[in-house]
Design an enzyme around this catalytic site. Structure first.
Site, PDB file in Angstrom:
ATOM      1  N   GLY A 130       0.821  -1.204   0.000  1.00 58.52           N
ATOM      2  CA  GLY A 130       0.000   0.000   0.000  1.00 58.52           C
ATOM      3  C   GLY A 130       0.849   1.245   0.000  1.00 58.52           C
ATOM      4  NE  ARG A 188      16.092  12.309  -5.474  1.00 50.26           N
ATOM      5  CZ  ARG A 188      16.506  13.392  -6.133  1.00 50.26           C
ATOM      6  NH1 ARG A 188      15.618  14.231  -6.620  1.00 50.26           N
ATOM      7  NH2 ARG A 188      17.787  13.626  -6.305  1.00 50.26           N
ATOM      8  CB  ILE A 189       9.271  13.794  -1.533  1.00 52.03           C
ATOM      9  CG1 ILE A 189       9.578  14.244  -0.095  1.00 52.03           C
ATOM     10  CG2 ILE A 189       7.834  13.276  -1.649  1.00 52.03           C
ATOM     11  CD1 ILE A 189       9.635  13.142   0.939  1.00 52.03           C
ATOM     12  N   GLY A 231       7.657   5.225   5.651  1.00 52.30           N
ATOM     13  CA  GLY A 231       6.615   4.330   6.128  1.00 52.30           C
ATOM     14  C   GLY A 231       6.293   4.457   7.603  1.00 52.30           C
ATOM     15  CD  GLU A 232       8.559   1.639   9.801  1.00 50.60           C
ATOM     16  OE1 GLU A 232       8.818   0.968   8.810  1.00 50.60           O
ATOM     17  OE2 GLU A 232       7.982   1.165  10.763  1.00 50.60           O
TER      18      GLU A 232
END
Lengths: 766, 337, 175
Positions: free
Chosen positions: A479, A641-642, A717-718
């Site tokens: 996801g 970096r996104i 993610g966290e």
């Protein structure tokens, strides 16, 4: 190795944009298939029988005769009749197993936790299997068990064997006792975090397709390689005879890191019956899997009158099972979060007769940083300093646990941008000083920290003559957006439209990838895919340069750009070659490159790598009724970096919502008389619903990091959950003047006067 | 889920006959609770009598009140114009419960029959007197945050989970039922039971009786009312405490008061003495506190749920304030009015 | 009395009644099926008709992942017996797109990234379609409340509300 400037950075047509998910249409049309949704000829259905309301003892008698007699039942497996192939290995430890002996279902008559699987009914339909399971009669002999963490605190111990990949607490530094004794400002408190179950929306399932002794296994797992290794090691299967496939995973949050017992049971039955078998767990059975361990923390902070930290003591006792020593990083955060000369740590486990806890979204940090950040808020209040100001005063420029500098740390900018967006400067300092009508308004904040890392990962890139580009690695998309970011990276690396890119993941036949966890997947799989594409570029360039009359003759790769399906000389686009022409000239149908990306050894040894966040929360609390509403959250994140603005934002939103659940709702409630989590369904185990969530504002602070991964990514993610529960708890204190140190903060705790939160919480949980 | 046979009668008499002929049979309509319990092996009917084709789907005028057919789905009822205009308390209570999907399925009659959410009742591995009489009550001394503070017994401290029922109790509805010997009407306050020493019996419906309708009396309370529900998340959760309050005010004084609590007892809890205390009093906080004190005068906690006594007291006061002010609680704006 | 009755067949040694014929229109196609009385609509769709878009998240009406439209009303397929739907029309997530064009709610979900793992998504989408048909939601608060029967563990709620809001505004069904 980290890519250096020898290769030109790919053009960024896709990376950094808000690209829609490439798997989005398959998900919104119902075409995406999850582990329990793959058809197979002659499929049999297994239903797990869960053990009774005792947490230690023996199965004295198990009567499956009525179940076996039911029409449509093929076999009932118990510990008495399960296949005993000589190659069964009961000691193999899966990739993230903690020290100890892993649980194996139906191993023997022993009951080691309440609800453990005690039988498997295999039948021709789902309904018959479930019905027959209800006909099985079992009598147990109960032995004493302990599930009360508070009572077991006195038996807590430092785990003798460390869990791989989990940094034990660093050595104490300075003299904490003395510093605390001398500190003009100090706070000391205990904090409790309740046990939580992951509860992804998809329950665990395995479909094992048997084909002449070879298995194709569709498993709910955060990395097919882990399931495959489990099957070859535990069942003695030859690697070539097992393929594990998991294209879509309906959420996991850590519960899919370890192969769970339905994989064992489905495989056991399939091998024995030489038929295809599917085992799906019920929602209730999801509470017989791993959980975030409930943890008691004790923190003491000392500071000078200006609020500069002089001492931190952070102690924790966390639950584990009787058979494994699950460990996570809970207290270390207090040694690196802020600058402080005297720090002491203690991290202990207490054995309970439950299943082994496991990693759950930001394991350790969600718990430990909650304690630290609430204690910091208490210190700010005691010292009469603004909570944000206190953090800035104690800003850590280096990781004092190791003495290493950070690879990058834009936390100051997170504080600045987050505070500005939230309007923090308008906060009135005193608790209970902001209100509207009958509601008290509270503003709280906290810092978030999480590790940034990459793991060795292999990937393959294949360019076809028709222009399609396929990139493949065994990793998972739970996801998180892995499909999409890999497509973006590949499209940019090869200069092709993203519509031409196919991403293959979730298949053990693909190049090896680690488990999807620890927020490392984007950095790891992304770097591997980019490197594989660079491999393709290199091959294409060498072919192109060697062609007769090549406009690229005498050029070097470093001066070539790939865009619009062409290779061109940088600054001289007139000298270019169409990629498809190269393929055609060489008569190539496909061109392939496989590469392995590894983390930078030097950076790993000499730097500390973390992502950071500043979370600001507004709560509104009805003064009389203590109804808490989280009306506004701003989370400013620095994570390198996104890659994708949409999916990245979703990761943070999801982490924040998880944090709202942790702060206000989630608790798996043990009844110690039965050693059983009793609210084992999602009507009574509350996770946030739509109405619980209002405005969440995500800010990505610009951060350049050239050490964690070649693509500059640090992972997301966290980090969204870390600190969120603390920010909410601190906001509730600011609103009400009540310090509840016991998560979740349910209405009953706020109703009590005083601030004896933790003792009451432990009384309930313990 | 166990094996069972299925029958679909199209007349009330036939349905009642089916039920009378098989003690193990159960009526099914919305199925939202029965199927749930069957999947947990808490219920195991030998036969399901599908009553969804019976002609019980209308809402009819009844002497100034309304007769609600037992099969009217919760959402149709809540959104019915007559209910919205005349009995907004009922509409609000329904919309405070469950989810839109469940409200589309669940019926008026079925809502009255929904069983407790006690975690021990639901878990066949643990003792429960309601599920297995004589096995013991695990909730006493166990996980009981949701459990009863009023009217409980040493055999059972379960609560009735309905929201709609709390409004029906306040509105003094009645339940019309059909049995082999004909029809009868049960006042709502006598429909549900306290656990006593027979906690397996939730209500006073005979085994072979079928609910035909819920009848609402003429008094509406369409101006001064509220349904206030407190729970552990802001939607889609069962009540810790809920309050249905309705007032008729005359010259700032309370001419008529209705008060019922949910989530606190084995049945929607009404206390006529508390309503009586309010009558003739000024519509102000002191009166409300007195009534709250009365309705909770016999309350007793069982550990984890001790807090509900104080929470209920405050909720009653607030609900009466909302009702008196004519500012009923919104079920979508989560700020408590 | 016109009634459908199954034969409990006590003599067959299993006590199992036989399957019952029903006619269901599923995604516009009439299907004549024989179902056991205990087969839920959800299991019928997933295990017999290979329509796995409708998800099983709890099987007890606690999560909404199984939400489908029955005669245009959103319901939990897990708590619906297939045999009771004889004559009904069922629309699942697989039946929303028309002529290869996504339903506006589906497209809005992709545009707003209103999901992550995708497991609750078919239920969210069917629920949103039902919500729009009902026409009861106007404000964002009302969308939140009336979408609260669909749990999303990935926490996509903010984006779900944005997606529903977009479709509501676009079709004039909203404010």
């Amino acid at each position: 190795m980290v890519q250096t400037s020898t290769a030109p950075l790919p053009s960024r047509a896709y990376v950094g944009t808000g690209q829609r998910r490439i798997d989005g249409v398959s998900k919104v049309t119902g075409q995406a298939r999850y582990a329990a949704e793959f058809p197979a000829d002659g499929l049999l259905y297994g239903h797990v029988v869960s053990g009774g309301a005792l947490a230690n003892g023996m199965i004295e008698r198990i009567d499956a005769s009525a179940a076996e007699a039911a029409e449509g039942v093929v076999r009932v497996y118990t510990h008495e009749n399960r296949p005993r192939q000589p190659w069964f290995d009961s000691t193999y430890q899966d990739q993230v197993a903690p020290p100890g002996i892993p649980f194996r279902p139906l191993k023997d008559a022993k009951i080691v936790y309440s609800g453990q699987p005690v039988a498997l009914v295999v039948a021709r339909s789902l309904e018959v299997a479930a019905y027959a399971a209800s006909l099985i009669e079992i009598t147990y002999r109960e032995e004493p068990f302990r599930t009360d963490l508070a009572a077991e605190q006195s038996n807590a111990y430092v785990p003798p064997e460390k869990r791989a990949g989990i940094e034990p607490p660093p050595p104490d530094r300075g003299d904490v006792d003395r510093a605390l004794a001398e500190a003009p400002v100090k706070v000391e408190a205990s904090y409790f975090v309740a046990a939580e179950h992951h509860n992804p929306m998809e329950t665990h399932a395995s479909t094992v397709v048997w084909n002449d002794g070879k298995l194709t296994v569709y498993d709910k797992i955060q990395g097919v390689v882990a399931s495959k290794e489990y099957l070859t090691e535990v069942f003695g299967l030859i690697a070539d005879d097992v393929q594990v496939i998991s294209p879509f995973v309906g959420g996991a949050f850590g519960v899919g890191l370890r192969p769970q017992y339905q994989l064992f049971l489905a495989t056991m039955a399939a091998l024995d019956l030489q038929r295809s078998v599917r085992v799906t767990l019920t929602r209730d059975q999801m509470f017989t899997l791993t959980y975030r361990p409930h943890t008691i923390q004790h923190l003491a902070l000392g500071a000078d009158r200006d609020g500069r930290l002089t001492a931190i003591r952070h102690e924790a006792v966390a639950a584990t099972s009787t058979f494994e020593d699950y460990q996570e990083v809970v207290v270390n955060w207090s040694g690196l979060g802020y600058r402080c000369p005297n720090v002491a740590f203690d991290y202990k486990l207490a054995k309970l007769h439950t299943y082994t806890p496991s990693d759950m979204r930001a394991p350790g940090a969600a718990t430990g940083v909650y304690g630290l950040e609430c204690a910091m808020d208490e210190l700010a209040h005691a010292a009469g300093i603004d909570p944000l100001e206190l953090r800035l005063k104690n800003y850590a420029e280096e990781d004092a646990n190791t003495g290493n500098p950070f690879t990058s740390k834009q936390l100051r900018e997170c504080y600045r941008q987050g505070a500005e967006r939230f309007g923090w400067s308008r906060r009135s300092a005193a608790p209970r000083s902001m209100r509207e009508g009958r509601e008290l308004i509270g503003w709280g904040m906290a810092t978030g920290f999480w590790e940034a890392s990459m793991q060795q990962t292999s990937a393959r890139a294949i360019l076809s003559a028709d222009g399609r580009l396929e990139v493949a690695t065994a990793t998972a998309d739970i996801g998180t957006g892995t499909y999409t970011i890999l497509a973006q990276i590949a499209a940019d690396a090869m200069g092709v439209p993203i519509e031409q890119v196919d991403v293959k993941i979730g298949d053990s036949s693909l190049p090896a990838s680690p488990l999807e966890g620890g927020s490392w997947t984007a950095a790891s799989a992304g770097s591997a895919v980019e490197k594989a594409c660079f491999g393709l570029r290199e091959q294409l360039f060498h072919h192109a340069r060697a062609m007769e009359g090549s406009p690229l003759a005498n050029e070097v790769l470093e001066r070539i750009t790939f865009a619009g399906g062409r290779m061109a000389v940088a600054n001289d686009p007139s000298r270019s070659v169409v990629v498809a022409d190269v393929m055609a000239a060489l008569g190539l149908e496909k061109l392939a490159a496989e590469e392995t990306a590894k983390p930078d050894q030097d950076a790993q040894e000499n730097y500390s790598a973390y992502t950071h966040a500043a979370i600001f929360a507004e709560v509104r609390v009805d003064e009389e009724l203590n109804v808490v509403r989280v009306t506004r959250i701003v989370n400013a994140v620095a994570a390198g970096r996104i890659l994708n603005l949409k999916t990245a934002r979703s990761q943070i939103l999801g982490g924040v919502v998880f944090g709202i659940g942790m702060a206000l709702e989630e608790q798996s409630e043990l009844d110690h008389r039965f050693g059983r989590f009793m609210n084992h369904n999602i009507a009574e185990y509350h996770i946030p619903v739509n109405a619980d969530v209002r405005d969440i504002d995500v800010i990505f602070v610009e951060e350049h990091d050239d050490k964690v991964s070649p693509i500059g990514v640090k992972g997301l993610g966290e980090i969204g959950i870390v600190g969120t529960a603390a920010a909410i708890a601190n906001a509730i204190f600011h609103a009400t003047g009540k310090r509840v140190r016991d998560l979740p903060i349910t209405p009953d705790k706020l109703l009590r006067d005083g601030d004896d939160g933790v003792s009451s919480g432990m009384a309930r949980a313990g | 889920m166990n094996r069972f046979s299925y029958v679909r009668p199209d007349a009330v008499a036939a349905a009642v006959r089916e039920r009378a002929s098989d003690p193990g049979a159960r009526f099914i309509a919305g199925g939202t609770n029965l199927l749930d319990l069957m999947k947990y092996d808490v219920e195991a009917p030998s036969r399901l009598i599908d009553i969804t084709r019976l002609p019980l789907r209308d809402i009819q005028e009844l002497d100034g009140g309304l007769r609600i057919g037992a099969l009217v789905p919760n959402s149709d009822l809540a959104y019915d114009r007559r209910i919205e205009e005349r009995y907004p308390l009922l509409a609000s209570a329904i919309l405070a419960g469950a989810s839109p999907q469940l409200r589309n399925m669940a019926t008026t009659g079925g809502n009255l029959l929904q069983r407790t959410r006690c975690v021990y009742f639901y878990d066949t591995a643990t003792p429960c007197n309601k599920r297995t009489p004589g096995s013991g009550c695990s909730a006493i001394g166990g996980i009981n945050r949701q459990h009863a503070i009023l009217g409980a017994s040493e055999h059972c401290i379960a609560t009735n989970p309905s929201d709609m029922g709390v409004a029906l109790a306040a509105l003094r509805a009645s339940v019309r039922v059909a049995g082999p010997d004909g029809e009868r009407t049960i006042p709502f306050s006598e429909f549900h039971r306290l656990p006593g020493d027979e906690p397996q019996r939730d209500n006073n419906l005979a085994a072979d009786e079928l609910i035909l309708s819920v009848d609402l009396p003429a008094e509406h309370f369409a101006i001064n009312y509220t349904y206030l529900k407190l729970r552990e998340r802001l939607s889609y959760a069962f009540a810790l405490v809920s309050v249905a309050a309705a007032l008729r005010l005359e010259d700032g004084k309370i001419a008529e008061a209705r008060l019922a609590l949910g989530g606190v007892a084995h049945k929607p809890w009404r206390d006529e003495a508390a309503e009586e205390l309010l009558r003739g009093q000024p519509a102000e906080r002191a009166s409300f506190e007195q009534a709250a004190g009365q309705i909770l005068s016999g309350a007793r906690g069982f550990g984890e749920n001790d807090f509900k006594i104080e929470l209920a007291r405050r909720a009653v006061v607030r609900a009466l304030e909302q009702a008196a002010a004519g500012t009923p609680q919104s079920q979508s704006d989560k700020r408590v009015q | 009395m016109q009634a459908t009755e199954t034969d409990p067949r006590p003599g067959n040694g299993t006590g199992e009644p036989g399957p019952i014929p029903v006619v269901l229109t599923i995604n516009g196609t009439e299907r004549r099926l024989e179902v056991e009385p205990w087969t839920t609509l959800l299991d019928l769709l997933r295990e017999r008709l290979d329509l796995t878009g409708s998800k099983k998240g709890c099987d007890h009406g606690q999560c909404g992942a199984c939400t489908v439209l029955v005669d245009d009303r959103r319901v939990n397929a897990c708590l619906t017996l297939a045999v009771m739907l004889d004559g009904a029309s069922v629309t699942t997530v697989e039946g929303l797109a028309q002529d290869g064009q996504l339903h506006p709610v589906q497209d809005a979900f992709v545009e707003h990234d209103a999901f992550q793992c995708g497991y609750c998504t078919p239920g969210q989408i069917c629920s949103a379609v039902g919500l729009l048909k009902e026409g009861r939601a106007r404000s964002d608060d009302e969308i939140r409340e009336l979408m609260s029967g669909n749990l999303c563990r990935c926490g996509a709620y903010v984006n779900i509300v944005a997606a529903v809001r977009q479709v509501m505004d676009g079709t004039g069904a909203g404010r």
